[in-house]
Structure formats: structure tokens, C-alpha cells
Design a protein around this motif. Structure first.
Motif, PDB file in Angstrom:
ATOM      1  N   ALA A 126       0.876  -1.254   0.147  1.00 42.36           N
ATOM      2  CA  ALA A 126      -0.090  -0.004   0.013  1.00 42.36           C
ATOM      3  C   ALA A 126       0.916   1.271   0.204  1.00 42.36           C
ATOM      4  N   ILE A 127       0.868   1.929  -0.907  1.00 41.04           N
ATOM      5  CA  ILE A 127       1.737   3.337  -1.064  1.00 41.04           C
ATOM      6  C   ILE A 127       0.727   4.707  -0.985  1.00 41.04           C
ATOM      7  N   PHE A 132       5.548  10.033  -2.374  1.00 41.25           N
ATOM      8  CA  PHE A 132       5.227   8.842  -2.203  1.00 41.25           C
ATOM      9  C   PHE A 132       5.726   8.078  -1.027  1.00 41.25           C
ATOM     10  N   TYR A 133       4.913   7.013  -0.222  1.00 42.51           N
ATOM     11  CA  TYR A 133       5.561   6.609   0.946  1.00 42.51           C
ATOM     12  C   TYR A 133       4.782   5.238   1.416  1.00 42.51           C
ATOM     13  N   PRO A 134       5.550   4.488   1.981  1.00 43.01           N
ATOM     14  CA  PRO A 134       4.636   3.188   2.595  1.00 43.01           C
ATOM     15  C   PRO A 134       3.748   3.606   3.515  1.00 43.01           C
ATOM     16  N   ALA A 135       2.550   2.924   3.132  1.00 38.96           N
ATOM     17  CA  ALA A 135       1.176   3.411   4.125  1.00 38.96           C
ATOM     18  C   ALA A 135       0.792   2.130   4.823  1.00 38.96           C
ATOM     19  N   SER A 136       0.268   2.384   6.039  1.00 40.06           N
ATOM     20  CA  SER A 136      -0.387   1.195   6.652  1.00 40.06           C
ATOM     21  C   SER A 136      -1.331   0.161   6.040  1.00 40.06           C
ATOM     22  N   GLY A 137      -2.272   0.967   4.982  1.00 38.37           N
ATOM     23  CA  GLY A 137      -3.112   0.356   4.320  1.00 38.37           C
ATOM     24  C   GLY A 137      -3.799   1.577   3.265  1.00 38.37           C
ATOM     25  N   GLY A 172      -2.230   3.859  -8.526  1.00 41.05           N
ATOM     26  CA  GLY A 172      -2.037   2.728  -7.530  1.00 41.05           C
ATOM     27  C   GLY A 172      -1.281   3.459  -6.194  1.00 41.05           C
ATOM     28  N   CYS A 173      -1.715   4.397  -6.216  1.00 41.52           N
ATOM     29  CA  CYS A 173      -1.188   5.271  -4.924  1.00 41.52           C
ATOM     30  C   CYS A 173      -2.543   5.768  -4.129  1.00 41.52           C
ATOM     31  N   TRP A 174      -2.482   5.707  -2.749  1.00 41.37           N
ATOM     32  CA  TRP A 174      -3.566   6.247  -2.096  1.00 41.37           C
ATOM     33  C   TRP A 174      -3.432   7.692  -1.612  1.00 41.37           C
ATOM     34  N   LEU A 175      -4.389   8.482  -1.890  1.00 41.84           N
ATOM     35  CA  LEU A 175      -4.216   9.792  -1.319  1.00 41.84           C
ATOM     36  C   LEU A 175      -4.591  10.015   0.142  1.00 41.84           C
ATOM     37  N   GLU A 176      -3.509  10.482   0.696  1.00 45.10           N
ATOM     38  CA  GLU A 176      -3.591  10.870   2.245  1.00 45.10           C
ATOM     39  C   GLU A 176      -3.723   9.652   3.020  1.00 45.10           C
ATOM     40  N   ALA A 177      -3.119   8.547   2.649  1.00 52.77           N
ATOM     41  CA  ALA A 177      -3.193   7.134   3.238  1.00 52.77           C
ATOM     42  C   ALA A 177      -2.312   7.381   4.582  1.00 52.77           C
ATOM     43  N   SER A 183      -6.498   4.520   1.634  1.00 51.82           N
ATOM     44  CA  SER A 183      -7.206   5.305   2.009  1.00 51.82           C
ATOM     45  C   SER A 183      -8.679   5.282   1.226  1.00 51.82           C
ATOM     46  N   SER A 184      -9.483   5.965   1.179  1.00 50.17           N
ATOM     47  CA  SER A 184     -10.786   5.958   0.635  1.00 50.17           C
ATOM     48  C   SER A 184     -10.699   6.517  -0.990  1.00 50.17           C
ATOM     49  N   THR A 185      -9.605   6.972  -1.281  1.00 52.69           N
ATOM     50  CA  THR A 185      -9.372   7.877  -2.539  1.00 52.69           C
ATOM     51  C   THR A 185      -8.093   7.536  -3.167  1.00 52.69           C
ATOM     52  N   GLU A 186      -8.226   7.004  -4.634  1.00 52.77           N
ATOM     53  CA  GLU A 186      -6.987   6.781  -5.099  1.00 52.77           C
ATOM     54  C   GLU A 186      -6.297   7.678  -5.798  1.00 52.77           C
TER      55      GLU A 186
END
Length: 238
Positions: free
Chosen positions: A46-47, A62-67, A110-115, A69-72
Motif C-alpha cells: 500500500a503506497i 510517495f511513501y509506504p502506507a499502513s493501508g 496505484g497510490c492512495w491519497l493521504e493514506a 485510504s478511500s481515494t486513489e
């Protein structure tokens, strides 16, 4: 000299229009499914993605995320403005062919906004990345996403020196590709200042993984990796 009749002219115009329509339709079909989202090979699947400004320049982080978010996050931050800017660099826009790159405006990042940031990995290295001549902070999204999957925070800069295909300045105005805005020396100084600003501790804001201040790197592509005039100088005589 023979003179074309009105029906001949109409037939030729309709033929050209049909050919143009067929070409555009074929191009649209060929673009289905592209750009294809590549799989990640790093340990983090999850990025996250967020935006900020450093020294006036936009930065896509870009950063490793714990999961997720609701928006790509979008592949092209400014949609068609971004893809049209790239189309202008290769002459497509001037020929009325901007649609050949239009699919990028709707592409997946493939990246999650403000995850939420991944915290379990400890302090991570930081890469401050400079785009090439006519590039932007979106063009290397898949590469930055892959690097982040291996446990690296990446700040992709979008320079304000006129070499970005298109960018938005702090006052909200757009700056299209303007390669003659500054001299080459001034361009490189501006780029260096923006990269160093991004590398300053705390400059990227809150909500990111912890960054290891001893592992901060500057890198880039093409003009963004401009070499030293003499990268391997000989030792001076004693």
C-alpha cells in the motif's frame, strides 16, 4: 485544367473526415487498458501519496502506507492539463493530436491519497527526485511507487524554472513549458535550491513515516540528474 465539382470536393472532405475518425477511433481502442498498473515488488503493498510545496515548488510524495485510504490519487495531478502539456512537448498538441496522450489523464496511479503512514518500519530513507527537461512530478509515478514499496519516502519535485511541461505556481497561476525563462545556470540553481529545500528536515510536513536524516538522497532523470562538469577531477599537483 479540370475543375473539381462540388460533389468531388464533398466526397474528398468526407473521405478525409472518415480517415481522421478511423484513426482517432483506432487510437482510442489501442489505448484501452493503458497505462497498465505494474505490480509492486517491495514488501509494502500500500503506497500513500500526498502533495506539498517546498521553496515554491510542488512536490508529490510517495511513501509506504499502513493501508489504503478511500481515494486513489490521480496519475496526472492536473488531468488533461498535465497530459496536454506533455503532448505539446512532442508536437502532438500543435497537430491536434493531444488525444494520443489523453489516456494518461485518466490513468490509475496505484497510490492512495493521504493514506495513513506506515510506522512499524522505523525511520526510512528519503529520495528527493528531480524530473527531466519537459517533465513533471507525475511522469515517473510508477517508478516512485515501486521505490516506495521497498521502504523509501520519495519527494518528486515539479520545478518552477520553466522546464516542467506544465505546473501551477503558489499564486494559482499556471506556468507552461518555458525553457527560455531562465538561463541554464539559473535553471540548475533553481532546481538545486528546490531539491535542497525538500531535503530539509520537516520540510515535507506531518503525517509521513519517520525519515532517517542520515539517509537523504538527491537524484533525478536526464536534466534532473545533470552531471558535474568534471565528475572525476584529477588530484591537483602538490
Amino acid at each position: 485544367l479540370s475543375t473539381l465539382s462540388r460533389s468531388d470536393i464533398l466526397r474528398n472532405v468526407l473521405g478525409l473526415a472518415a480517415a481522421a475518425g478511423s484513426f482517432r477511433g483506432g487510437a482510442a481502442v489501442a489505448q484501452i487498458g493503458y497505462p497498465a498498473l505494474p505490480p509492486l515488488t517491495g514488501r509494502y503493498d500500500a503506497i500513500g501519496c500526498r502533495y506539498t510545496r517546498v521553496n515554491g515548488a510542488r512536490a508529490k510524495i510517495f511513501y509506504p502506507a499502513s493501508g489504503p485510504s478511500s481515494t486513489e490519487a490521480p496519475y496526472c495531478t492536473d488531468g488533461r492539463a498535465t497530459s496536454d502539456g506533455m503532448a505539446g512537448l512532442v508536437g502532438f498538441r500543435q497537430l491536434g493530436l493531444s488525444f494520443l496522450l489523453g489516456h494518461l489523464a485518466d490513468g490509475r496511479s496505484g497510490c492512495w491519497l493521504e493514506a495513513p503512514a506506515q510506522r512499524e518500519a522505523g525511520a526510512l530513507p528519503l529520495l528527493c527526485y528531480s524530473h527531466g527537461f519537459g517533465g513533471n512530478m507525475d511522469m515517473a509515478t510508477y517508478l516512485m511507487r515501486e521505490i516506495a514499496s521497498h521502504g523509501v519516502v520519495v519527494a518528486a519535485l515539479e520545478h518552477t524554472d520553466g522546464t516542467a511541461s506544465n505546473t501551477v505556481l503558489e499564486d494559482g497561476s499556471e506556468r507552461p513549458f518555458s525553457p527560455n525563462l531562465l538561463s541554464q545556470a539559473a535553471q540548475l540553481r533553481r532546481r538545486a535550491d528546490e531539491l535542497l529545500a525538500a531535503a530539509t528536515p520537516g520540510a515535507l510536513g506531518e503525517g509521513l513515516p519517520s525519515i532517517d536524516a542520515t539517509r537523504v538522497y538527491l537524484g533525478g532523470h536526464s536534466y534532473g540528474g545533470y552531471p558535474s562538469p568534471n565528475p572525476n577531477p584529477s588530484p591537483s599537483p602538490s
